[in-house]
Design an enzyme around this catalytic site. Structure first.
Site, PDB file in Angstrom:
ATOM      1  N   CYS A  93       0.861  -1.181   0.000  1.00  0.00           N
ATOM      2  CA  CYS A  93       0.000   0.000   0.000  1.00  0.00           C
ATOM      3  C   CYS A  93       0.896   1.230   0.000  1.00  0.00           C
ATOM      4  CB  CYS A  93      -0.902  -0.007   1.240  1.00  0.00           C
ATOM      5  SG  CYS A  93      -1.912   1.476   1.446  1.00  0.00           S
ATOM      6  N   CYS A 110      -0.399   3.527  -7.229  1.00  0.00           N
ATOM      7  CA  CYS A 110      -1.307   2.965  -6.220  1.00  0.00           C
ATOM      8  C   CYS A 110      -1.465   1.495  -6.553  1.00  0.00           C
ATOM      9  CB  CYS A 110      -2.657   3.680  -6.256  1.00  0.00           C
ATOM     10  SG  CYS A 110      -3.942   2.909  -5.229  1.00  0.00           S
TER      11      CYS A 110
END
Length: 260
Positions: A70, A177
């Site tokens: 993440c 991302c």
């Protein structure tokens, strides 16, 4: 070998699939936080607290290494997680692939969440690794959420909006991302110009998977893997969310684990 991965949601699927590709015998622990999503609007302190809880849930399963799959958690919580878990459990963060993208000479676009786009963290990476290369930062509001919930219409809409902000001459796109890697081919289709050279998309999944296996080291080689899959949703042991199974990475993880 047992490798744990954490994320706010299903963005960890890409790195998990990469681990399985490199080590088909790996036992995986996938720890996410659907109760606390989205993390993007949270303060850095909130993100750190949520990330620590998700990582500690995974650490209870005694993995040989833990991947913070993440970008947001890596920016805000990596030092705190390492302080809590290392040296017993090696912790590997996720960094956008700006350095290898810039090595190709550009022009480069970086697709990222609005919070990451223009942030000191991302600007620092551009300064350190892409000096002299034409770089465009492209905010992608709503794309991670659309991918998380497998909302096909929202994915198409948000990809198209980001593509409209991307210069037509860009040849390399950094997927900043982890969720975006699950829809990489849809991003490619939206950006590829007729007659142009094939567009290069660079995510982080392969690199962090390889680093995790290196950090796991010799101790893990002595263990026998059975391709197990443990799914933790805000600390609860459950099955893969239905949305995860709409992506090839999620279906493959489930199929191989069941076969094992």
């Amino acid at each position: 070998m047992k490798i744990a991965l954490m994320d706010s949601g299903i963005g960890l699927l890409a790195a998990a699939a990469a681990v399985r590709s490199l080590r088909p015998d790996a036992d995986l622990v996938l720890s996410s936080d659907p109760d606390g999503m989205p993390w993007g609007p949270r303060t850095p302190q909130d993100v750190t607290e949520r990330a620590l809880a998700v990582c500690e849930a995974a650490a209870a399963h005694r993995p040989d290494a833990l991947i913070i799959a993440c970008n947001t958690a890596s920016v805000h919580a990596l030092p705190a997680v390492r302080a809590r878990l290392e040296p017993e459990i090696p912790v590997i963060g996720t960094v956008p692939a700006i350095k290898p993208a810039a090595a190709g000479g550009g022009p480069v676009a970086i697709w990222a969440t609005p919070a990451t786009t223009g942030s000191p963290y991302q600007r620092g990476l551009i300064h350190d690794f892409a000096a002299g290369v034409e770089v465009t930062e492209v905010p992608c509001p709503g794309l991670a959420d659309a991918v998380q919930w497998a909302d096909e219409e929202a994915i198409d809409r948000t990809v198209a909006a980001a593509a409209a902000l991307t210069p037509r001459d860009v040849r390399t796109v950094v997927l900043g991302c982890t969720h975006y890697e699950l829809v990489a081919e849809r991003i490619r289709a939206a950006l590829q110009q007729p007659g142009a050279e094939p567009l290069t998309l660079l995510g982080s999944a392969g690199a962090v998977a390889a680093q995790a296996l290196r950090r796991a080291g010799d101790a893990a080689r002595a263990k026998t893997g059975h391709r197990g899959l443990t799914v933790l949703l805000s600390g609860r042991e459950e099955t893969l969310p239905q949305a995860a199974l709409t992506y090839a990475e999620g279906r493959a993880l489930q199929a191989v684990s069941h076969a094992g």
